[in-house]
Design a protein around this motif. Structure first.
Motif, PDB file in Angstrom:
ATOM      1  N   PRO A  53       0.836  -1.205   0.000  1.00 50.07           N
ATOM      2  CA  PRO A  53       0.000   0.000   0.000  1.00 50.07           C
ATOM      3  C   PRO A  53       0.866   1.248   0.000  1.00 50.07           C
ATOM      4  CG  PRO A  53       0.239  -0.765   2.237  1.00 50.07           C
ATOM      5  CD  PRO A  53       1.102  -1.668   1.363  1.00 50.07           C
ATOM      6  N   ILE A  54       0.319   2.354  -0.472  1.00 44.51           N
ATOM      7  CA  ILE A  54       0.983   3.651  -0.346  1.00 44.51           C
ATOM      8  C   ILE A  54       0.168   4.482   0.640  1.00 44.51           C
ATOM      9  CG2 ILE A  54       1.590   5.804  -1.527  1.00 44.51           C
ATOM     10  CD1 ILE A  54       3.424   3.558  -2.227  1.00 44.51           C
ATOM     11  N   THR A  55       0.777   4.801   1.778  1.00 38.58           N
ATOM     12  CA  THR A  55       0.071   5.543   2.829  1.00 38.58           C
ATOM     13  C   THR A  55       0.825   6.783   3.284  1.00 38.58           C
ATOM     14  OG1 THR A  55       1.131   4.187   4.545  1.00 38.58           O
ATOM     15  CG2 THR A  55      -0.990   3.426   3.713  1.00 38.58           C
ATOM     16  N   GLY A  56       2.128   6.904   2.919  1.00 37.10           N
ATOM     17  CA  GLY A  56       2.953   7.969   3.470  1.00 37.10           C
ATOM     18  C   GLY A  56       2.780   9.317   2.813  1.00 37.10           C
ATOM     19  N   THR A  57       2.150   9.369   1.628  1.00 42.01           N
ATOM     20  CA  THR A  57       2.014  10.639   0.923  1.00 42.01           C
ATOM     21  C   THR A  57       0.821  10.582  -0.011  1.00 42.01           C
ATOM     22  OG1 THR A  57       3.117  12.204  -0.565  1.00 42.01           O
ATOM     23  CG2 THR A  57       3.562   9.861  -0.928  1.00 42.01           C
ATOM     24  N   ALA A  58       0.241  11.741  -0.271  1.00 44.71           N
ATOM     25  CA  ALA A  58      -0.830  11.827  -1.272  1.00 44.71           C
ATOM     26  C   ALA A  58      -0.294  12.402  -2.575  1.00 44.71           C
ATOM     27  CB  ALA A  58      -1.975  12.692  -0.739  1.00 44.71           C
ATOM     28  N   ALA A  59       0.857  13.077  -2.502  1.00 44.58           N
ATOM     29  CA  ALA A  59       1.462  13.653  -3.709  1.00 44.58           C
ATOM     30  C   ALA A  59       2.068  12.537  -4.555  1.00 44.58           C
ATOM     31  CB  ALA A  59       2.544  14.655  -3.316  1.00 44.58           C
ATOM     32  N   ASP A  60       1.771  12.532  -5.854  1.00 43.75           N
ATOM     33  CA  ASP A  60       2.311  11.534  -6.776  1.00 43.75           C
ATOM     34  C   ASP A  60       2.020  10.107  -6.332  1.00 43.75           C
ATOM     35  OD1 ASP A  60       3.358  13.449  -8.500  1.00 43.75           O
ATOM     36  OD2 ASP A  60       5.246  13.569  -7.408  1.00 43.75           O
ATOM     37  N   ILE A  61       0.894   9.899  -5.668  1.00 41.65           N
ATOM     38  CA  ILE A  61       0.584   8.580  -5.116  1.00 41.65           C
ATOM     39  C   ILE A  61       0.494   7.527  -6.208  1.00 41.65           C
ATOM     40  CG2 ILE A  61      -1.928   9.032  -5.150  1.00 41.65           C
ATOM     41  CD1 ILE A  61      -2.092   7.351  -2.573  1.00 41.65           C
ATOM     42  N   GLY A  62       0.000   7.917  -7.397  1.00 44.97           N
ATOM     43  CA  GLY A  62      -0.118   6.955  -8.484  1.00 44.97           C
ATOM     44  C   GLY A  62       1.232   6.450  -8.963  1.00 44.97           C
ATOM     45  N   HIS A  63       2.180   7.379  -9.160  1.00 47.31           N
ATOM     46  CA  HIS A  63       3.528   6.990  -9.586  1.00 47.31           C
ATOM     47  C   HIS A  63       4.168   6.051  -8.569  1.00 47.31           C
ATOM     48  CE1 HIS A  63       3.471  10.977 -11.919  1.00 47.31           C
ATOM     49  NE2 HIS A  63       3.438  10.015 -12.820  1.00 47.31           N
ATOM     50  N   LEU A  64       4.109   6.449  -7.291  1.00 47.76           N
ATOM     51  CA  LEU A  64       4.762   5.671  -6.242  1.00 47.76           C
ATOM     52  C   LEU A  64       4.136   4.294  -6.099  1.00 47.76           C
ATOM     53  CD1 LEU A  64       5.188   8.439  -3.517  1.00 47.76           C
ATOM     54  CD2 LEU A  64       6.993   7.418  -4.907  1.00 47.76           C
ATOM     55  N   ALA A  65       2.812   4.224  -6.212  1.00 51.86           N
ATOM     56  CA  ALA A  65       2.109   2.955  -6.002  1.00 51.86           C
ATOM     57  C   ALA A  65       2.628   1.870  -6.943  1.00 51.86           C
ATOM     58  CB  ALA A  65       0.607   3.159  -6.199  1.00 51.86           C
ATOM     59  N   ILE A  66       2.814   2.209  -8.204  1.00 51.78           N
ATOM     60  CA  ILE A  66       3.278   1.215  -9.178  1.00 51.78           C
ATOM     61  C   ILE A  66       4.763   0.918  -8.983  1.00 51.78           C
ATOM     62  CG2 ILE A  66       3.512   0.633 -11.615  1.00 51.78           C
ATOM     63  CD1 ILE A  66       0.626   0.760 -10.609  1.00 51.78           C
ATOM     64  N   HIS A  67       5.573   1.959  -8.830  1.00 53.71           N
ATOM     65  CA  HIS A  67       7.016   1.753  -8.701  1.00 53.71           C
ATOM     66  C   HIS A  67       7.361   0.845  -7.523  1.00 53.71           C
ATOM     67  CE1 HIS A  67       8.942   3.978 -11.846  1.00 53.71           C
ATOM     68  NE2 HIS A  67       8.360   5.121 -11.539  1.00 53.71           N
ATOM     69  N   VAL A  68       6.729   1.067  -6.371  1.00 54.92           N
ATOM     70  CA  VAL A  68       7.085   0.313  -5.168  1.00 54.92           C
ATOM     71  C   VAL A  68       6.845  -1.179  -5.366  1.00 54.92           C
ATOM     72  CG1 VAL A  68       6.389  -0.116  -2.773  1.00 54.92           C
ATOM     73  CG2 VAL A  68       6.799   2.223  -3.545  1.00 54.92           C
ATOM     74  N   THR A  69       5.694  -1.538  -5.922  1.00 49.32           N
ATOM     75  CA  THR A  69       5.400  -2.957  -6.113  1.00 49.32           C
ATOM     76  C   THR A  69       6.239  -3.562  -7.229  1.00 49.32           C
ATOM     77  OG1 THR A  69       3.162  -2.680  -5.257  1.00 49.32           O
ATOM     78  CG2 THR A  69       3.569  -4.616  -6.600  1.00 49.32           C
ATOM     79  N   MET A  70       6.482  -2.816  -8.307  1.00 46.67           N
ATOM     80  CA  MET A  70       7.342  -3.324  -9.373  1.00 46.67           C
ATOM     81  C   MET A  70       8.760  -3.576  -8.859  1.00 46.67           C
ATOM     82  SD  MET A  70       5.342  -3.709 -11.899  1.00 46.67           S
ATOM     83  CE  MET A  70       4.170  -4.130 -10.580  1.00 46.67           C
ATOM     84  N   ASN A  71       9.230  -2.725  -7.960  1.00 45.94           N
ATOM     85  CA  ASN A  71      10.560  -2.913  -7.391  1.00 45.94           C
ATOM     86  C   ASN A  71      10.635  -4.181  -6.544  1.00 45.94           C
ATOM     87  OD1 ASN A  71      11.385  -0.574  -8.616  1.00 45.94           O
ATOM     88  ND2 ASN A  71      11.476   0.652  -6.765  1.00 45.94           N
ATOM     89  N   ASP A  72       9.544  -4.499  -5.827  1.00 44.55           N
ATOM     90  CA  ASP A  72       9.512  -5.749  -5.060  1.00 44.55           C
ATOM     91  C   ASP A  72       9.666  -6.952  -5.986  1.00 44.55           C
ATOM     92  OD1 ASP A  72       9.239  -4.587  -2.586  1.00 44.55           O
ATOM     93  OD2 ASP A  72       7.059  -4.740  -2.534  1.00 44.55           O
TER      94      ASP A  72
END
Length: 327
Positions: A53-72
C-alpha cells in the motif's frame, strides 16, 4: 464523491479509459463486474506476486504505487506483467483526482510495459486521504528466483544509485516553501526530481544476469532497515562502511534542514545486493549507466557492524521511517 462503489459511468470514464498498456500473457483483464484476472505462463515459468500500500504521501501517489510494487518483483528477479489495484478514497476526493491518479499509474505502467488488469475502487469514510494498495504479478524462470535470504558470508554488499531518493523527493515537494527559505530553487527542484530514479528494474536485470546472491529494495526504514532485514533473512553478519553508502548532497541538505536521518529515510530507487564479486557487478552496472558501490561485506555470525573511520557501532533493528517522524 458519494460513499460506496464508484459509479459505473465514472469507472468507465476515469478508470478504464486511462488503461492502455496490454500484455499478451493477460487472458482476462479489467472490466465492469470482473473480479479476477487470468494470466498464461509457459511450462518453465512461475508466478511471482507482491503487494504494497501507499500511505505515506498523497502527492504523486499513483507513480509511487506502481514503482514500489514493481521494485519488489524486480528484487525477486521477476519480470513484471501486471497489477491489481485497490483504491480507497475519502469523500473529499473529486472525480478529477481519481482520473489523475489513474493517469499517473498508467504512465508508469506504460514505461515498464505492465498492464493494469483490474481491481476495486471505492469511496469510504474509513480513510482521510487516498489509499492505493497494489498487488503486482510477475514471472520468473524456474530456478532463477532471487530472494532476500540468499546472502552468504564473504559476499560483497552493494547499493545501487543513492539512498533516500524517494524520501527526499517527497519532502522537497511537500515542504517546498520551507526549503526555499534557506536553499536556492535549483537545489529544491533537483531534490523534487529524484522521483525519476525510483525504478530498480534496470539494476535488477543486470544483477540477475551477473549471478547476484540476494536482492532487497530499500524502502520504508531506509538503508539501515534494509541492511538489517537482509542480514536477518540470510542469517549473516555485516560489516558496512558508512562512508561508502552513496547519498546525494541534496538529500543531506534536506535531511539536515528537518533534523532527520537519511539512513533511516524511505529509499525506493536504491537496490541492496549481495554478490560473490561486487566489483565485477559494479562494473556491469556502470556499463548499463547505473551508479553502484560496494559498501561492505556479509560475515559469519550475527554481528551487524557499522564502521565510520575509527568509530565502530552495531546496527539496530528497523525503526519507524523518518518520513513519519517529520509529520
Amino acid at each position: 464523491m458519494k460513499v460506496g462503489k464508484i459509479p459505473e459511468s465514472v469507472l468507465k470514464r476515469s478508470v478504464f479509459k486511462q488503461i492502455h498498456t496490454k500484455r499478451e500473457e493477460v487472458l482476462l483483464g479489467a472490466g465492469v463486474g470482473e473480479d479476477c484476472a487470468a494470466i498464461k505462463l509457459a511450462d518453465d515459468e512461475m508466478f511471482v506476486i507482491s503487494t504494497d500500500p501507499i500511505t505515506g504521501t498523497a502527492a504523486d501517489i499513483g507513480h509511487l504505487a506502481i514503482h514500489v510494487t514493481m521494485n519488489d518483483l524486480a528484487s525477486a528477479g521477476a519480470k513484471p506483467i501486471g497489477v491489481m489495484l485497490t483504491i480507497l478514497l475519502p469523500e473529499s476526493v473529486q472525480e478529477i483526482d481519481l482520473k489523475k491518479m489513474m493517469g499517473q499509474m498508467e504512465q508508469v505502467c506504460n514505461e515498464l510495459n505492465v498492464q493494469i488488469m483490474g481491481g476495486h475502487t471505492e469511496v469510504t469514510k474509513v480513510v482521510n486521504q487516498p489509499l492505493i494498495s497494489v498487488c503486482g504479478v510477475g514471472k520468473a524462470k524456474v530456478g532463477k528466483l532471487v530472494s532476500t535470504s540468499g546472502a552468504n558470508p564473504g559476499d560483497d554488499i552493494l547499493a545501487s544509485k543513492w539512498i533516500a531518493l524517494e524520501g527526499t523527493s517527497i519532502i522537497a515537494k511537500e515542504k517546498e516553501a520551507e526549503l526555499l527559505q534557506r536553499y536556492p530553487g535549483e537545489l529544491v527542484r533537483t531534490a523534487q526530481e529524484f522521483d525519476q530514479y525510483l525504478s530498480v528494474l534496470p539494476e535488477a536485470k543486470v544483477a540477475v544476469m551477473s549471478g547476484v546472491s540476494a536482492m532487497h529494495d530499500v524502502t520504508e526504514g531506509g538503508i539501515f532497515g534494509a541492511l538489517w532485514e537482509l542480514a536477518e533473512s540470510s542469517g549473516v553478519g555485516l560489516e558496512i562502511d558508512l562512508r561508502k553508502i552513496p547519498v546525494k548532497q541534496e538529500t543531506i541538505e534536506v535531511c539536515e534542514f528537518f533534523h532527520i536521518n537519511p539512513y533511516e529515510l524511505i529509499s525506493s530507487g536504491c537496490m541492496l545486493m549481495a554478490s560473490p564479486d561486487g566489483n565485477t557487478l559494479v562494473r556491469e552496472l556502470k556499463k548499463a549507466g547505473i551508479h553502484a558501490a560496494v559498501i561492505g561485506k556479509a560475515t559469519a555470525g550475527n554481528d551487524r557492524v557499522l564502521l565510520n573511520e575509527e568509530e565502530r557501532r552495531f546496527l539496530e533493528p528497523p525503526k519507524p521511517d523518518e518520513l513519519f517522524n517529520l509529520r
